[in-house]
Scaffold this motif. Structure first.
Motif, short mmCIF file in Angstrom:
data_model
loop_
_atom_site.label_atom_id
_atom_site.label_comp_id
_atom_site.label_asym_id
_atom_site.label_seq_id
_atom_site.Cartn_x
_atom_site.Cartn_y
_atom_site.Cartn_z
N THR A 42 0.80 -1.22 0.00
CA THR A 42 0.00 0.00 0.00
C THR A 42 0.83 1.27 0.00
O THR A 42 0.34 2.33 -0.38
CB THR A 42 -0.93 0.03 1.23
OG1 THR A 42 -0.14 -0.06 2.41
CG2 THR A 42 -1.91 -1.13 1.19
N PRO A 46 3.86 4.08 -6.62
CA PRO A 46 2.75 3.58 -7.45
C PRO A 46 3.17 3.20 -8.87
O PRO A 46 2.49 2.40 -9.53
CB PRO A 46 1.76 4.75 -7.46
CG PRO A 46 2.57 5.95 -7.09
CD PRO A 46 3.64 5.47 -6.17
N THR A 49 4.00 -0.81 -9.64
CA THR A 49 2.99 -1.86 -9.77
C THR A 49 2.92 -2.37 -11.21
O THR A 49 2.98 -3.57 -11.47
CB THR A 49 1.62 -1.35 -9.32
OG1 THR A 49 1.69 -0.89 -7.98
CG2 THR A 49 0.58 -2.46 -9.43
N ASN A 254 -6.44 3.63 -0.30
CA ASN A 254 -5.91 4.25 -1.52
C ASN A 254 -6.19 3.37 -2.73
O ASN A 254 -6.45 2.17 -2.63
CB ASN A 254 -4.42 4.56 -1.40
CG ASN A 254 -3.61 3.37 -0.94
OD1 ASN A 254 -3.82 2.26 -1.39
ND2 ASN A 254 -2.68 3.61 -0.02
N SER A 256 -4.33 3.09 -6.44
CA SER A 256 -3.25 3.59 -7.30
C SER A 256 -3.41 3.07 -8.72
O SER A 256 -3.86 1.93 -8.94
CB SER A 256 -1.89 3.18 -6.74
OG SER A 256 -1.73 1.78 -6.77
N TYR A 257 -3.01 3.92 -9.66
CA TYR A 257 -3.05 3.55 -11.08
C TYR A 257 -1.66 3.76 -11.66
O TYR A 257 -1.01 4.78 -11.39
CB TYR A 257 -4.05 4.43 -11.84
CG TYR A 257 -4.06 4.17 -13.33
CD1 TYR A 257 -4.73 3.07 -13.86
CD2 TYR A 257 -3.37 5.02 -14.20
CE1 TYR A 257 -4.73 2.83 -15.23
CE2 TYR A 257 -3.37 4.78 -15.57
CZ TYR A 257 -4.05 3.67 -16.08
OH TYR A 257 -4.04 3.43 -17.43
N SER A 258 -1.17 2.79 -12.43
CA SER A 258 0.16 2.90 -13.04
C SER A 258 0.15 2.25 -14.42
O SER A 258 -0.61 1.31 -14.68
CB SER A 258 1.21 2.22 -12.16
OG SER A 258 0.91 0.86 -11.96
N LYS A 274 -1.41 7.86 -6.92
CA LYS A 274 -2.10 7.16 -5.83
C LYS A 274 -2.84 8.15 -4.93
O LYS A 274 -2.26 8.71 -3.99
CB LYS A 274 -1.10 6.34 -5.02
CG LYS A 274 -1.73 5.56 -3.87
CD LYS A 274 -0.76 4.55 -3.26
CE LYS A 274 0.51 5.19 -2.78
NZ LYS A 274 1.47 4.22 -2.22
N THR A 276 -5.23 9.04 -1.82
CA THR A 276 -5.43 8.35 -0.55
C THR A 276 -6.39 9.12 0.34
O THR A 276 -6.26 10.34 0.50
CB THR A 276 -4.09 8.17 0.19
OG1 THR A 276 -3.18 7.44 -0.63
CG2 THR A 276 -4.29 7.39 1.49
N ASP A 316 -0.01 10.64 -3.91
CA ASP A 316 1.37 10.29 -4.20
C ASP A 316 1.56 10.20 -5.72
O ASP A 316 0.63 9.83 -6.45
CB ASP A 316 1.73 8.93 -3.60
CG ASP A 316 1.83 8.96 -2.09
OD1 ASP A 316 1.43 9.97 -1.48
OD2 ASP A 316 2.32 7.96 -1.53
#
Length: 480
Positions: A42, A46, A49, A254, A256-258, A274, A276, A316
């Motif tokens: 977590t 980010p 990932t 959170n 997150s997208y990557s 990310k 949160t 983030d």
């Protein structure tokens, strides 16, 4: 044991803990798990990932995790609570507030100096004894202020990979809960004026037996109570020094997208974001040392404390440039820097400007912005990894302790259930405590993770040596 057990047990009332604590300063989260596992937690960068998902190594599980951690850290002061209790016998208890019917804390017995001064009837000698006692008190206060703290962190995290193909990127959902507790001293300095003490003591021969108990101001908040009838003397200290215990509960969610942005002959650039959501509960208890009967007992008050809950939001950002054999990355945490506050402590018992100012400082907490830089090397099959991470700037955790971690980690990731994966690491806090930790971990049967970290420094408690810092993490990982 007077320090270790309260700090270990009391935070258990708050909840469970996290292997990658949201703002861990007791021990760095960057040395737990291997590189690929950390990328799916977590609190990870980010951008990493999508990198781990794309590599799709046989030894990596890209489903979910449930990880827990318990951490302790002590200042370099033996028998901390004994030191507080010893001081409380010399310090004058506070008067109850004007609208308070009774003082809930009984005034401790004052130290009787009769026998001491019977041996030293000369006034100059008495001044010397008093001065020695003041130096002893001041030294103990200074020691508690710099090293007299005990701290615990507990928490739980659960990250889950939601999708690996959303507009060409990956989505990771994460939820975590972290509990913090810390005991520390806010100490008002004692500056003794021997000349003033001498002038006050020279008044003693002028008192008649019928004058009653006399109060002599010896400077620096020291008062002597003198009984002319039996020549009895008691020394008390009027000082606003206090023991402050703080606790915080931090829940966060959170998403997150990557994704990979572009690729060339040297590698691939990944980016991630990310957002949160935070729910933070905070409480504190402050007791003047003169009002202490049992320093450990105030943990009962903090356990049942009135938590002040506040919501917040932050973001983030991360970037990574990676090839098959190396990675260079950056992670910007808490870009918005949201603010939170502890409940206000009743100030009516305190008069010292210094103490009041320190109480003001300890009432606020900001999720400060921090940049973490990362580099890593991988073997061709990605089973071996060597990584270094460093925080570019120091920030404060909810207990207002500074941390800025430098980390080195080496790991081997097996792709069979019978051969454990292993990792070792080294981490040092470049700010705050400046403690150094050694870290080691194993992954059993591909899905059980165990990591242990310990300081190189020790502290003596009840005549036994313990590590100043210790962290144990246990978790499971799985695919779906």
């Amino acid at each position: 044991m007077r320090l270790k057990l309260p700090l270990l047990i009391i935070p258990l009332y708050f909840s469970t803990t996290a292997i990658n604590v949201a703002f861990a300063d007791i021990q760095s989260k960057h040395t737990k798990l291997n590189f690929s596992q950390r990328a799916l937690t977590t609190d990870a960068n980010p951008a990493n990932t999508a990198l781990v998902v794309k590599k799709d190594d046989a030894h990596v599980m890209t489903g979910g995790m449930i990880n827990g951690t318990a951490s302790l850290e002590y200042g370099d002061l033996d028998d901390l609570f004994d030191a507080y209790n010893k001081l409380s016998g010399d310090f004058e208890a506070s008067e109850p507030p004007p609208d308070s019917p009774t003082n809930p804390i009984e005034k401790p017995n004052l130290i009787d100096w009769d026998k001491v001064f019977e041996q030293y009837p000369d006034l100059e000698a008495r001044i010397g004894i008093i001065k020695d006692e003041v130096v002893s008190l001041a030294s103990l206060l200074a020691l508690i202020a710099t090293e007299g703290y005990g701290k615990a962190e507990l928490g739980l995290e659960a990250p889950f990979l939601v999708s690996t193909n959303v507009y060409g990127g990956s989505i990771l959902f994460g939820a975590s809960y972290t509990g913090y507790s810390k005991a520390q001293g806010i100490l008002e300095q004692i500056q003794f004026d021997a000349e003033q003490a001498k002038n006050e003591l020279m008044r003693i021969p002028d008192f008649d037996e019928t004058d009653g108990i006399q109060e002599l101001d010896l400077s620096a908040g020291l008062k002597m109570l003198y009984n002319p009838q039996n020549k009895g003397i008691k020394l008390i200290v009027t000082n606003d020094s206090l023991l402050l215990v703080k606790s915080a509960r931090i829940s966060k969610i959170n998403l997150s997208y990557s994704r990979a942005q572009f690729e060339n002959d040297y590698g691939t650039l990944y980016w991630g974001i990310k957002p949160t959501f935070y729910n933070i509960g905070m409480t504190n208890v402050g007791v003047r040392i003169g009002d202490l009967e049992d320093a450990e007992a105030i943990f009962d008050d903090i356990k049942n404390g009135d938590y002040r809950y506040q919501n917040g939001f932050d973001v983030d950002f991360g970037v990574s440039f990676a090839s098959n054999n190396y990675l260079i990355a950056g992670h910007l945490k808490n870009a918005f820097e949201s603010d939170y506050s502890f409940p206000k402590i009743d100030r009516r018992r305190f008069n010292s400007p210094y103490v009041l100012n320190e109480l003001d400082k300890n009432e606020h907490f900001t999720l400060e912005r921090q940049l973490t830089l990362q580099t890593a090397l991988f073997s061709e099959d990605h089973k071996w990894s060597f990584s270094m991470e460093v925080d570019a700037n120091p920030i404060h955790d909810p207990m207002l302790d500074e941390f800025q971690w430098l980390n080195f980690t080496a790991g081997y990731a097996a792709d069979t259930w019978w051969l454990p994966s292993a990792r070792v690491g080294f981490s040092r806090n470049l700010a705050g405590s400046e403690l150094t930790y050694l870290n080691a971990g194993l992954t059993f049967m591909k899905f059980i993770n165990l990591d242990i970290a310990s300081t190189l420094d020790t502290v003596e408690i009840d005549e036994q040596d313990y590590m100043r810092g210790l962290s144990i993490s246990l978790g499971v990982q799985f695919d779906y």
